[in-house]
Scaffold this motif. Sequence first.
Motif, short mmCIF file in Angstrom:
data_model
loop_
_atom_site.label_atom_id
_atom_site.label_comp_id
_atom_site.label_asym_id
_atom_site.label_seq_id
_atom_site.Cartn_x
_atom_site.Cartn_y
_atom_site.Cartn_z
N THR A 289 0.83 -1.21 0.00
CA THR A 289 0.00 0.00 0.00
C THR A 289 0.86 1.26 0.00
OG1 THR A 289 -1.20 -1.30 1.63
CG2 THR A 289 -2.16 0.76 1.00
N LEU A 292 2.44 1.73 -3.39
CA LEU A 292 1.47 2.23 -4.37
C LEU A 292 1.15 3.70 -4.10
CD1 LEU A 292 -0.94 -0.82 -4.65
CD2 LEU A 292 0.81 -0.09 -6.24
N TYR A 301 -7.59 1.61 -6.84
CA TYR A 301 -6.87 0.47 -7.38
C TYR A 301 -6.34 -0.42 -6.27
CZ TYR A 301 -7.10 2.18 -12.13
OH TYR A 301 -7.56 2.57 -13.34
N GLN A 302 -6.01 0.22 -5.13
CA GLN A 302 -5.53 -0.58 -4.01
C GLN A 302 -6.63 -1.49 -3.48
OE1 GLN A 302 -3.66 1.97 -1.15
NE2 GLN A 302 -2.71 3.18 -2.77
N LEU A 305 -6.94 -4.31 -5.74
CA LEU A 305 -5.84 -5.24 -5.52
C LEU A 305 -6.12 -6.13 -4.31
CD1 LEU A 305 -3.10 -5.69 -6.87
CD2 LEU A 305 -2.11 -4.48 -4.94
N LEU A 309 -6.29 -10.04 -4.33
CA LEU A 309 -5.35 -10.81 -3.50
C LEU A 309 -6.08 -11.81 -2.62
CD1 LEU A 309 -2.62 -8.24 -2.37
CD2 LEU A 309 -2.35 -10.26 -3.79
#
Lengths: 325, 338
Positions: A289, A292, A301-302, A305, A309
């Motif tokens: 994090t 990014l 977008y995190q 992700l 994940l």
Amino acid sequence: MIKRYNIIRKMRNQWIQILVEKYMMLLVLLLTCIIISIIKPVFLTPMNLTNVLRQVSMIGIIAVGMTFVILSAQLDLSVGSVAALVGALASGLQVRSNLSTSLGVMIPLILAVVIGLISGIITTKIKVHSFIVTLGMLSIARGFMLLYTGGRRIDILIPSFEYIGAGMIGPVPVPVIIYLSVIIVAAYTLSKTRFGRYVYAVGGNAEATRLSGISVDKIRIIVMSISSFTAGLSGIILSARISAADPAMAEGWELNAIAAVIIGGTSLFGGQGGIGKTVIGTLFLGVLTTGLNLMGVSPYYQMLLIGILIVVAVVIDRLKRRLLM
Amino acid sequence: MKKGANKDTELLELSKSIVTNRILINKIKQGLQKYGIIIIFFFVFLIISISTPHFLTKRNIINILRQVSMVGIIGCGMTFVILLAEIDLSVGSMASLVGVIAAFLQVVKGANTFIAITFAIIVTFTFGIVMGLIITKVKVHSFVVTLGVLSIAKAVALIISKGHPISGLERPFRFIGGGMAGPIPIPFILFIMIAILSYLILTFTIFGKYIFAIGGNIETSRLSGIPVDRTKILVFGISGLMAGISGIILAARINSGQSIAGEGLLFEAITAVVIGGTSLFGGVGSIGGTVIGVFLLGIIRNGLNLIGVSPFWQKVFNGALILLVVVLDRMRRRIRVY
């Protein structure tokens, strides 16, 4: 002769598998750190690293509690809301009711434990999966938090409270110290005490555990209250750090905590994993994090992700089980 | 000798009466289980209409019908999922995602209504199928996969909309949410059609029978040659599809695609389905029950709003209701075991 050789080779292969399994995530973590520090050298400054640790400690504490929960083959979706409720209550008790910091921290934490007990009791007595009970609890806790704050921000500018979030002992931030002590206590409990063994046993095979005369329900209830307690602790650090209780705080943290635990390698099916793995998973998420953020990737977008994940980690967990069994 | 025979017949009579009593009690119990919710529904209806005069106005009723439709459509999909003893936590963010995609296609890309809607719904259907594939092939409980997809769908919606509502839909699009066919709102017609279709599928098709069988006992079903995986995958596809349709109605109603619009739908759908008598343990339930559950929840929600209960209390109420319903479900199951 050949047979013996085969056995030895098999054992060696298994050793390699176990080693890979054990240190894979650590390797991934180190690699991520290296890649990020090459792209953004700022990452390796002491200030940034301290910041990462401080950031990580809040989710990390919840993830420690979540490890207990997932090890016993349950799930706790209410942690984000419980963290928010405890944070708000701690702020409110000090600002509105003029309680001392220690009381203002203690009372909400007790409440958190009670919430966990209630979730645990409902889950075990009606024998339903904990995710649905804690889903209800998520809504209830958030609702009470909003009722208490009136949907507004409570600012809290009390130095002794802010110290919990922003203070330093030597070069180490206070939240990191709290995180470390939680890790040590939890790791000790899981690996060295009878209760810890029981948690693994319940997750590994609840029926067998029950037949061996261990009260599965009791273990599960205690585990739920541990998770709730860690959530509360994290909520207090959060509101001490932002010097306020915000209506939307800690929203969606359950997802990050679950992600940290599963990515670390604790199995969702219960009975396999540990605190060490969770810590690595948490650090990995935290580093990712931060990286990014440094690269200017949008938080949306995190979120994407983290979702991906979680799904990937679940698939890997299953594949691993299939290979090792 | 004669005395003995008398005793025998007496005993026989006694046992007969006990049995008939048992049957009667069981019948009453079953009747209560089946129709108890209807009684509760009328009871609640009565209370609300007495306590607030605004409840029974035409405007409000149309409003309720619209509101109920969105939850109801998702509820139909959720009924399929819960009958399988699975859960789909992604429906809320899926509904938001559909609205955002459709609004984005129409407002930003200038697509016509039909294409925008079809494309958006295909996306969620695909999401559902993919979830089903992961759940069945990886053999993991659905709540964690759908939780991950919840986050993914929400993130995609946020990325597309950049966190802002995309508003300015065309007239035919808005008609889906706000239009009327005579005195009946369009969303309600869609809901009823979907409910009837779902009922027919569950009752009269092999697919429906498979769903009940798998929910009742998955191992037996697999051993009897039922295509368990294929059924599950399709059911998750259906759930995604329903979330999509509901999301379109929602977007049409608020005249925009918003990344958080569908957030409350998940809770309401699960609660409505379980209130309606579909068991979280799978294999027991019906679309009819879900429809009544949706209505019951809808009038309660509406009543609370009209009486002026704060939304914060309603949040507490939502959670408490789920807990209550889960407990009731367990009690019902305990009775059924006899």
